[in-house]
Design a protein around this motif. Structure first.
Motif, PDB file in Angstrom:
ATOM      1  N   LEU A   1      -5.061  -7.194   1.939  1.00 42.20           N
ATOM      2  CA  LEU A   1      -5.929  -6.572   0.937  1.00 42.20           C
ATOM      3  C   LEU A   1      -6.385  -5.171   1.319  1.00 42.20           C
ATOM      4  O   LEU A   1      -6.348  -4.266   0.470  1.00 42.20           O
ATOM      5  CB  LEU A   1      -7.125  -7.479   0.645  1.00 42.20           C
ATOM      6  CG  LEU A   1      -8.022  -7.050  -0.522  1.00 42.20           C
ATOM      7  CD1 LEU A   1      -7.232  -6.908  -1.809  1.00 42.20           C
ATOM      8  CD2 LEU A   1      -9.167  -8.045  -0.703  1.00 42.20           C
ATOM      9  N   PRO A   2      -6.816  -4.915   2.576  1.00 45.95           N
ATOM     10  CA  PRO A   2      -7.229  -3.543   2.911  1.00 45.95           C
ATOM     11  C   PRO A   2      -6.127  -2.515   2.669  1.00 45.95           C
ATOM     12  O   PRO A   2      -6.414  -1.405   2.213  1.00 45.95           O
ATOM     13  CB  PRO A   2      -7.592  -3.645   4.398  1.00 45.95           C
ATOM     14  CG  PRO A   2      -8.000  -5.072   4.578  1.00 45.95           C
ATOM     15  CD  PRO A   2      -7.090  -5.853   3.686  1.00 45.95           C
ATOM     16  N   VAL A   3      -4.881  -2.889   2.928  1.00 44.96           N
ATOM     17  CA  VAL A   3      -3.766  -1.968   2.685  1.00 44.96           C
ATOM     18  C   VAL A   3      -3.608  -1.706   1.195  1.00 44.96           C
ATOM     19  O   VAL A   3      -3.429  -0.556   0.755  1.00 44.96           O
ATOM     20  CB  VAL A   3      -2.451  -2.543   3.272  1.00 44.96           C
ATOM     21  CG1 VAL A   3      -1.266  -1.656   2.897  1.00 44.96           C
ATOM     22  CG2 VAL A   3      -2.551  -2.677   4.778  1.00 44.96           C
ATOM     23  N   CYS A   4      -3.672  -2.776   0.400  1.00 42.60           N
ATOM     24  CA  CYS A   4      -3.536  -2.630  -1.056  1.00 42.60           C
ATOM     25  C   CYS A   4      -4.632  -1.742  -1.630  1.00 42.60           C
ATOM     26  O   CYS A   4      -4.364  -0.859  -2.467  1.00 42.60           O
ATOM     27  CB  CYS A   4      -3.570  -4.002  -1.728  1.00 42.60           C
ATOM     28  SG  CYS A   4      -2.184  -5.072  -1.313  1.00 42.60           S
ATOM     29  N   VAL A   5      -5.872  -1.977  -1.218  1.00 40.78           N
ATOM     30  CA  VAL A   5      -6.998  -1.186  -1.719  1.00 40.78           C
ATOM     31  C   VAL A   5      -6.848   0.268  -1.297  1.00 40.78           C
ATOM     32  O   VAL A   5      -7.033   1.192  -2.105  1.00 40.78           O
ATOM     33  CB  VAL A   5      -8.331  -1.773  -1.214  1.00 40.78           C
ATOM     34  CG1 VAL A   5      -9.493  -0.839  -1.551  1.00 40.78           C
ATOM     35  CG2 VAL A   5      -8.565  -3.150  -1.814  1.00 40.78           C
ATOM     36  N   GLU A   6      -6.493   0.492  -0.067  1.00 44.45           N
ATOM     37  CA  GLU A   6      -6.342   1.853   0.463  1.00 44.45           C
ATOM     38  C   GLU A   6      -5.282   2.634  -0.307  1.00 44.45           C
ATOM     39  O   GLU A   6      -5.481   3.780  -0.692  1.00 44.45           O
ATOM     40  CB  GLU A   6      -5.976   1.783   1.944  1.00 44.45           C
ATOM     41  CG  GLU A   6      -5.714   3.127   2.600  1.00 44.45           C
ATOM     42  CD  GLU A   6      -6.965   3.902   2.957  1.00 44.45           C
ATOM     43  OE1 GLU A   6      -6.863   5.128   3.119  1.00 44.45           O
ATOM     44  OE2 GLU A   6      -8.047   3.281   3.070  1.00 44.45           O
ATOM     45  N   LYS A   7      -4.146   1.993  -0.567  1.00 43.38           N
ATOM     46  CA  LYS A   7      -3.042   2.708  -1.218  1.00 43.38           C
ATOM     47  C   LYS A   7      -3.230   2.850  -2.724  1.00 43.38           C
ATOM     48  O   LYS A   7      -2.714   3.805  -3.322  1.00 43.38           O
ATOM     49  CB  LYS A   7      -1.727   1.993  -0.923  1.00 43.38           C
ATOM     50  CG  LYS A   7      -1.293   2.137   0.533  1.00 43.38           C
ATOM     51  CD  LYS A   7       0.097   1.570   0.753  1.00 43.38           C
ATOM     52  CE  LYS A   7       0.554   1.811   2.193  1.00 43.38           C
ATOM     53  NZ  LYS A   7       1.933   1.283   2.427  1.00 43.38           N
ATOM     54  N   ALA A   8      -3.951   1.934  -3.338  1.00 43.07           N
ATOM     55  CA  ALA A   8      -4.093   1.964  -4.798  1.00 43.07           C
ATOM     56  C   ALA A   8      -5.298   2.752  -5.283  1.00 43.07           C
ATOM     57  O   ALA A   8      -5.231   3.391  -6.337  1.00 43.07           O
ATOM     58  CB  ALA A   8      -4.171   0.538  -5.341  1.00 43.07           C
ATOM     59  N   PHE A   9      -6.400   2.733  -4.534  1.00 40.09           N
ATOM     60  CA  PHE A   9      -7.665   3.242  -5.072  1.00 40.09           C
ATOM     61  C   PHE A   9      -8.224   4.467  -4.349  1.00 40.09           C
ATOM     62  O   PHE A   9      -9.332   4.898  -4.685  1.00 40.09           O
ATOM     63  CB  PHE A   9      -8.712   2.118  -5.066  1.00 40.09           C
ATOM     64  CG  PHE A   9      -8.367   0.973  -5.970  1.00 40.09           C
ATOM     65  CD1 PHE A   9      -8.405   1.112  -7.346  1.00 40.09           C
ATOM     66  CD2 PHE A   9      -7.966  -0.255  -5.453  1.00 40.09           C
ATOM     67  CE1 PHE A   9      -8.078   0.066  -8.180  1.00 40.09           C
ATOM     68  CE2 PHE A   9      -7.634  -1.316  -6.271  1.00 40.09           C
ATOM     69  CZ  PHE A   9      -7.691  -1.153  -7.651  1.00 40.09           C
ATOM     70  N   PHE A  10      -7.467   5.025  -3.438  1.00 41.04           N
ATOM     71  CA  PHE A  10      -7.962   6.210  -2.747  1.00 41.04           C
ATOM     72  C   PHE A  10      -7.111   7.418  -3.150  1.00 41.04           C
ATOM     73  O   PHE A  10      -5.890   7.414  -2.997  1.00 41.04           O
ATOM     74  CB  PHE A  10      -7.952   6.002  -1.232  1.00 41.04           C
ATOM     75  CG  PHE A  10      -9.008   5.050  -0.777  1.00 41.04           C
ATOM     76  CD1 PHE A  10      -8.843   3.675  -0.904  1.00 41.04           C
ATOM     77  CD2 PHE A  10     -10.198   5.505  -0.243  1.00 41.04           C
ATOM     78  CE1 PHE A  10      -9.825   2.788  -0.499  1.00 41.04           C
ATOM     79  CE2 PHE A  10     -11.187   4.635   0.159  1.00 41.04           C
ATOM     80  CZ  PHE A  10     -11.004   3.267   0.027  1.00 41.04           C
ATOM     81  N   TYR A  11      -7.793   8.409  -3.671  1.00 36.17           N
ATOM     82  CA  TYR A  11      -7.112   9.592  -4.216  1.00 36.17           C
ATOM     83  C   TYR A  11      -6.222  10.264  -3.175  1.00 36.17           C
ATOM     84  O   TYR A  11      -5.135  10.755  -3.501  1.00 36.17           O
ATOM     85  CB  TYR A  11      -8.165  10.567  -4.738  1.00 36.17           C
ATOM     86  CG  TYR A  11      -7.612  11.789  -5.423  1.00 36.17           C
ATOM     87  CD1 TYR A  11      -6.848  11.668  -6.594  1.00 36.17           C
ATOM     88  CD2 TYR A  11      -7.869  13.071  -4.932  1.00 36.17           C
ATOM     89  CE1 TYR A  11      -6.364  12.797  -7.249  1.00 36.17           C
ATOM     90  CE2 TYR A  11      -7.382  14.194  -5.583  1.00 36.17           C
ATOM     91  CZ  TYR A  11      -6.624  14.047  -6.728  1.00 36.17           C
ATOM     92  OH  TYR A  11      -6.130  15.158  -7.372  1.00 36.17           O
TER      93      TYR A  11
END
Length: 574
Positions: A156-166
């Motif tokens: 999950l941290p990888v998914c959030v980092e790649k999807a939601f960080f500009y």
């Protein structure tokens, strides 16, 4: 105060290999380095519907330019983009954690070609909230928290980092999402300013891959506007764009079979929504109040004034307040027009192929054989002009067999091998040479609507307490597919509400109807008042306003007001 991610890890270790219900101890909020993790609902066993999870990322941490989400239409476009990015990421990790049943599932909304507001991703004043589902892993019915730990702390941290960080996005692509949203909004404003019902840009790709795929058909013939109907517009970002401008009034689309008539109409119907870049129809824009009308044999109709079209029935049934549990093609289409007028529609899309023939037109020979006094139906042919001139409702009509519609059309477009040709002038000469017989339709009037929104016999007074137990939360709803859902023991059939674009819109309609049954209908409101209250709640509170639980989950998409009215009208009630 939220607990820490370390607290979650400790709990996971403590419940490892316990019975599956021990997973419920995890419910709560946990602070991770860059976001909050919410475990909102835990599934009952590994074979049940997966658990509802959400993450909340502060906008400052996400880092997207404020311009991208300050206006509602750019915010919805950015939410749509982020949902697609998140889905791409979680698909790489779904079921990589192992176990029984749905163990290891990670899923989020799969978006279609339309850009819709969804519960899967919402940008609030201070944060981005993403909602999704996770299948909590188990071996049999014993908890496997080691696998869940992988999901929460590795995947999950990888998914959030790649999807939601500009900082991790292709900034040019994100910029184009913003630019397209602004251009589409500009086009919609231009329609109103220029008194147009629709615009189809040159080089648009209108055909779709198949009946089960809404993606553009490769190697299809691009659409180009005939010079006589072409207009040029200068968009804020794309610049000058040329295309077909369809004026208000009555527009007829004709041509031989398989030459592209219905393909053009389908693109226009879908143009009530914005589409993603690369769809081929991103610059096909229609009046967003437009509604597709068709015959609907067997549908439910309750207290609708269809006297504008149907009068003097042999059984003396009152058509000023008409009800039936099994409508014919003509009565269903008449009711759909009146119901759409009530919903504020200013454009009708009609395909002769899916309409009731006796409702649309009566040829001259039939009128000679069966006189007006013996025919209770006033055909649409005789009402279309009044609908435009007296009610402000335009019509875009596809016709392939009846030439009578040429006489009432303001604009006539022939589709010839997918090429649009303006044949208005030449056809009007033929119309003068072949006039229609005079008709004597009754005086046009605005239909009355005082329908009380009553409920079926299964309805009982239920709790609206979101913290009540599941059994006390009132009516049970279940979405079966894109067009049907059940509420209590009743099934609501929306298969002919053709502009429903997504399964999640139907799920939202099911939630709205449940809310209306539990909170509004007992107040003796009219159907129009119920619809307007629902729309007001959605505008002020969003999906949370119609939600029946203490948390909001992934799986809802915003329908238009036309679909809200259509759902209420097809709900079989007393």
């Amino acid at each position: 105060m939220p607990k820490t991610s370390n607290d979650l890890q400790t709990k996971l270790h403590a419940i490892h290999q316990k019975g599956y219900p021990a997973y419920k101890e995890l419910r709560g909020t946990y602070q991770f380095p860059n976001y909050l993790l919410y475990i909102d609902h835990v599934q009952g066993d590994p074979f049940a519907s997966p658990s509802s999870i959400s993450v909340e990322i502060p906008l400052k941490t996400a880092g997207f330019p404020a311009d991208y989400y300050q206006k509602s239409y750019t915010r919805i476009a950015l939410q749509d983009y982020l949902t697609r990015q998140f889905e791409q990421q979680v698909n790489r990790y779904s079921f990589r954690a192992k176990g029984s049943g749905k163990s290891g599932l990670i899923s989020v909304t799969h978006c279609g070609q339309e850009i819709l507001e969804r519960s899967a991703c919402q940008i609030t004043k201070n944060s981005i909230i993403a909602r999704f589902f996770v299948g909590f892993p188990a071996n049999g019915r014993r908890i496997n928290s080691i696998e869940l730990e992988k999901i929460f702390f590795d995947f999950l941290p990888v998914c959030v980092e790649k999807a939601f960080f500009y900082r991790n996005q292709n900034t040019k692509v994100v910029e184009q999402v913003y630019f397209l949203a602004e251009d589409q909004y500009f086009l919609r404003k231009e329609l109103k300013r220029l008194h147009l019902t629709a615009f189809v840009a040159d080089a648009s790709i209108l055909p779709r891959q198949s009946g089960v795929s809404d993606k553009p058909l490769k190697e299809s013939i691009p659409f180009f506007a005939p010079d006589s109907l072409a207009i040029e517009l200068t968009l804020p970002h794309k610049g000058t764009i040329r295309g077909l401008g369809i004026k208000e009034g009555i527009t007829l689309i004709v041509g031989g079979g398989y030459h592209g008539k219905s393909t053009l109409l389908n693109a226009l119907e879908s143009g009530v929504y914005n589409h993603i870049a690369g769809d081929g129809r991103e610059y096909v824009i229609s009046d967003d109040n437009g509604v597709k009308l068709r015959a609907e044999d067997g549908r439910f109709i309750k207290d609708v004034d269809i006297s504008l079209f149907i009068n003097d029935l042999p059984n003396k049934k009152d058509t000023h307040c008409f009800s039936t549990c099994d409508a014919s093609g003509s009565t269903s289409q008449a009711a759909a027009i009146v119901e759409s007028m009530e919903a504020g529609s200013s454009l009708f899309f009609i395909d002769e192929d899916t309409s009731a023939t006796n409702f649309m037109v009566r040829d001259s020979f039939m009128q000679k054989v069966i006189g007006r006094s013996k025919e209770p139906i006033t055909p649409f042919l005789e009402r279309a002009r009044d609908l435009y001139e007296k009610a402000g409702i335009s019509t875009i009509l596809v016709a392939g067999s009846s030439g009578a519609f040429f006489h009432i059309a303001d604009t006539i477009i022939q589709m010839d091998c997918y090429k649009a040709i303006d044949i208005t002038a030449s056809t009007k000469v033929l119309c003068k040479e072949n006039p229609l017989p005079k008709t004597s339709a009754t005086e046009f009037h605005q239909p009355d609507s005082y329908r009380i929104m009553s409920t079926p016999d299964f309805q009982t007074k239920t709790s609206r307490n979101p913290h009540a137990s599941h059994a006390d939360r009132g009516l049970k709803v279940k979405t079966h597919d894109r067009y049907t859902f059940s509420i209590g023991k009743e099934t609501v059939d929306l298969r002919y509400v053709e502009q429903l674009a997504d399964f999640e819109q139907t799920s939202a309609l099911a939630s709205m109807l449940r809310f209306a049954c539990e909170s509004l209908i007992d107040n003796q409101l009219t159907l129009d008042e119920v619809a307007k209250k629902l729309i007001s709640i959605l505008e002020t509170k969003g999906f949370s306003g119609i939600n029946s639980t203490s948390y909001l989950s992934c799986g809802l998409a915003m329908p238009r007001k036309q679909e809200i009215y259509a759902c209420l009208n097809r709900f079989r009630r007393k």
